[in-house]
Design a protein around this motif. Structure first.
Motif, PDB file in Angstrom:
ATOM      1  N   GLU A  88     -45.171  25.960  70.195  1.00 13.55           N
ATOM      2  CA  GLU A  88     -46.451  26.048  70.900  1.00 13.55           C
ATOM      3  C   GLU A  88     -46.521  25.228  72.181  1.00 13.55           C
ATOM      4  O   GLU A  88     -47.527  25.301  72.898  1.00 13.55           O
ATOM      5  CB  GLU A  88     -47.582  25.574  69.957  1.00 13.55           C
TER       6      GLU A  88
ATOM      7  N   ALA B  60     -48.608  16.641  67.752  1.00 10.53           N
ATOM      8  CA  ALA B  60     -48.583  17.776  66.826  1.00 10.53           C
ATOM      9  C   ALA B  60     -48.728  17.348  65.373  1.00 10.53           C
ATOM     10  O   ALA B  60     -49.040  18.175  64.509  1.00 10.53           O
ATOM     11  CB  ALA B  60     -47.287  18.567  67.007  1.00 10.53           C
TER      12      ALA B  60
ATOM     13  N   PRO C 135     -52.442  27.411  66.374  1.00 10.26           N
ATOM     14  CA  PRO C 135     -51.343  28.086  67.080  1.00 10.26           C
ATOM     15  C   PRO C 135     -51.807  29.431  67.638  1.00 10.26           C
ATOM     16  O   PRO C 135     -52.626  30.121  67.019  1.00 10.26           O
ATOM     17  CB  PRO C 135     -50.285  28.263  65.997  1.00 10.26           C
TER      18      PRO C 135
ATOM     19  N   MET D   7     -44.843  30.126  61.536  1.00  8.79           N
ATOM     20  CA  MET D   7     -44.507  28.790  61.040  1.00  8.79           C
ATOM     21  C   MET D   7     -45.702  28.149  60.338  1.00  8.79           C
ATOM     22  O   MET D   7     -45.550  27.488  59.302  1.00  8.79           O
ATOM     23  CB  MET D   7     -44.046  27.908  62.199  1.00  8.79           C
ATOM     24  N   ALA D   8     -46.889  28.333  60.896  1.00  5.86           N
ATOM     25  CA  ALA D   8     -48.085  27.765  60.264  1.00  5.86           C
ATOM     26  C   ALA D   8     -48.313  28.357  58.885  1.00  5.86           C
ATOM     27  O   ALA D   8     -48.698  27.650  57.943  1.00  5.86           O
ATOM     28  CB  ALA D   8     -49.296  28.004  61.155  1.00  5.86           C
TER      29      ALA D   8
ATOM     30  N   THR E 194     -53.409  20.748  58.609  1.00  4.83           N
ATOM     31  CA  THR E 194     -53.024  22.030  58.026  1.00  4.83           C
ATOM     32  C   THR E 194     -52.469  21.854  56.614  1.00  4.83           C
ATOM     33  O   THR E 194     -52.831  22.605  55.699  1.00  4.83           O
ATOM     34  CB  THR E 194     -51.974  22.721  58.921  1.00  4.83           C
TER      35      THR E 194
ATOM     36  N   ILE F 160     -43.723  23.167  65.077  1.00  5.93           N
ATOM     37  CA  ILE F 160     -44.885  23.704  65.770  1.00  5.93           C
ATOM     38  C   ILE F 160     -44.904  23.237  67.236  1.00  5.93           C
ATOM     39  O   ILE F 160     -45.423  23.943  68.123  1.00  5.93           O
ATOM     40  CB  ILE F 160     -46.190  23.303  65.047  1.00  5.93           C
TER      41      ILE F 160
ATOM     42  N   GLY G 116     -45.565  30.542  66.308  1.00  4.35           N
ATOM     43  CA  GLY G 116     -46.389  29.447  65.801  1.00  4.35           C
ATOM     44  C   GLY G 116     -47.211  29.847  64.595  1.00  4.35           C
ATOM     45  O   GLY G 116     -47.344  29.083  63.626  1.00  4.35           O
ATOM     46  N   LYS G 117     -47.764  31.055  64.596  1.00  2.00           N
ATOM     47  CA  LYS G 117     -48.546  31.522  63.461  1.00  2.00           C
ATOM     48  C   LYS G 117     -47.677  31.736  62.229  1.00  2.00           C
ATOM     49  O   LYS G 117     -48.091  31.438  61.093  1.00  2.00           O
ATOM     50  CB  LYS G 117     -49.269  32.815  63.822  1.00  2.00           C
TER      51      LYS G 117
ATOM     52  N   TRP H  79     -52.136  18.161  63.862  1.00  2.00           N
ATOM     53  CA  TRP H  79     -52.251  19.534  63.374  1.00  2.00           C
ATOM     54  C   TRP H  79     -51.535  19.690  62.042  1.00  2.00           C
ATOM     55  O   TRP H  79     -52.044  20.350  61.127  1.00  2.00           O
ATOM     56  CB  TRP H  79     -51.659  20.505  64.399  1.00  2.00           C
ATOM     57  N   ALA H  80     -50.337  19.086  61.901  1.00  2.00           N
ATOM     58  CA  ALA H  80     -49.562  19.218  60.673  1.00  2.00           C
ATOM     59  C   ALA H  80     -50.311  18.613  59.482  1.00  2.00           C
ATOM     60  O   ALA H  80     -50.379  19.215  58.404  1.00  2.00           O
ATOM     61  CB  ALA H  80     -48.195  18.556  60.841  1.00  2.00           C
TER      62      ALA H  80
ATOM     63  N   SER I 155     -44.441  19.250  62.257  1.00  2.00           N
ATOM     64  CA  SER I 155     -44.908  18.921  63.608  1.00  2.00           C
ATOM     65  C   SER I 155     -43.835  19.210  64.649  1.00  2.00           C
ATOM     66  O   SER I 155     -44.158  19.635  65.781  1.00  2.00           O
ATOM     67  CB  SER I 155     -45.329  17.450  63.668  1.00  2.00           C
TER      68      SER I 155
END
Length: 343
Positions: A179, A193, A211, A219-220, A200, A175, A216-217, A196-197, A172
């Motif tokens: 972002e 965040a 993201p 890292m995701a 995901t 990201i 961001g992508k 989202w973490a 988190s």
């Protein structure tokens, strides 16, 4: 002559159902708990809520009275337990009252009495009535097995959850810094965040927050791959703990069967004890029969010798119209023809 307190403990004790009354009380309490959970669910229906049906209230009163009597009886008779921690008439009862199952028994009846004694609106505590479903853990070997596994694997599961929590914080935070400038309304802070973490890392992926930047992508993608094994780790620990607990229960039953077969036979007392142990351990009748037959065959093999044991197996197979070598069913005429040709 057995005392009333000892008799009460034996009747309420799940693992010692020597009394028919104890079995009847168990069935009654299971049915009452199930009806209570159903009542809480039905009360949320708009059609029933609008009627303000008084039947639910009086059923609640009846249930609380029954659960209160059960709780008081368990606390009163707990010092008759074999556990040395419960022997003291005062400290033993206090220790019992702090056990998880006793706390559940208390919590499920506490909101009703608090609503009577306090003027404050405690309707929000009515949801605690759903905890009555956890009272079923007393009567379910599967739930007791789950509690046993959770208690045994508490440290390992705690360590895995700690690592998972740390990874959520790291994910988190990363990201957020990647972002925040592109989506300040979505990734407004690190706590925001975290949603989202979590989504995901658990591979749920609702798609409400995604993201949009290259960093961001990237890292995701890395976080998603790293979290696959870590998120599944607690489930793996539980599965391993379940397997080990089941094997341990089977070994316990094996040992008890071996002790019963020491004299070469199982009398009525030993048979009753084996049945009680089977119910306590949650072993099916088919599995118990398989364990019993395996131990009997092993004992016969040790007593009569390997050669005679194999001979008996071959004789039994032929008498049941089965080939002693491949175990396929054969017809009597074919067997006789084969024997005639060989002679």
């Amino acid at each position: 002559m057995i005392s009333r307190r000892k008799l009460t403990h034996e009747i309420l004790d799940i693992g010692n159902k020597q009394h028919t009354l104890g079995t009847v009380i168990d069935i009654f309490l299971i049915a009452l708990i199930s009806l209570n959970v159903l009542s809480v669910i039905l009360e949320t229906l708009p059609s029933i809520t609008a009627l303000e049906h008084q039947g639910f209230y009086w059923f609640e009163v009846f249930s609380v009275i029954v659960f209160s009597i059960e709780y008081v009886a368990r606390v009163w008779s707990c010092i008759e337990d074999g556990e040395i921690h419960h022997k003291h008439p005062v400290w033993g009862r206090l220790r019992y009252m702090l056990t998880p199952l006793a706390l559940i028994d208390l919590i499920v009846i506490l909101p009703f009495y608090l609503s009577m004694m306090l003027v404050v609106d405690l309707r929000f505590m009515r949801v605690l009535r759903l905890l009555r479903v956890f009272k079923l853990t007393r009567y379910s070997s599967s739930m007791s097995l789950l509690l046993q596994v959770l208690h045994r694997e508490a440290r390992s599961i705690g360590a895995a959850l700690f690592v998972l929590f740390m990874l959520i914080i790291v994910a988190s935070s990363l990201i957020y810094f990647a972002e925040h400038h592109a989506q300040p309304e979505v990734f407004s802070s690190i706590p925001a965040a975290m949603w989202w973490a979590i989504v995901t890392m658990t591979t749920v992926g609702y798609g409400d927050v995604i993201p949009v930047t290259i960093m961001g992508k990237v890292m995701a993608s890395v976080i998603s791959i790293m979290s696959l094994g870590i998120v599944a780790l607690p489930a793996g620990l539980l599965a391993s703990g379940f397997s080990e607990a089941v094997r341990e229960r089977r070994r316990t039953y094996h040992k008890m069967v071996n002790m019963a077969l020491q004299d070469g036979e199982i009398d009525s007392v030993e048979h009753k004890a084996l049945n009680q142990m089977r119910e306590t351990l949650g072993i099916t009748k088919e599995e118990a029969a398989h364990i019993l037959h395996t131990n009997i065959d092993r004992k016969m093999e040790q007593e009569v010798g390997q050669d005679l044991y194999q001979l008996r197996q071959e004789i039994d197979a032929v008498l049941h119209d089965r080939c002693p070598h491949c175990d396929h069913k054969i017809k009597w005429l074919e067997r006789r023809k084969r024997d005639t040709e060989s002679s």
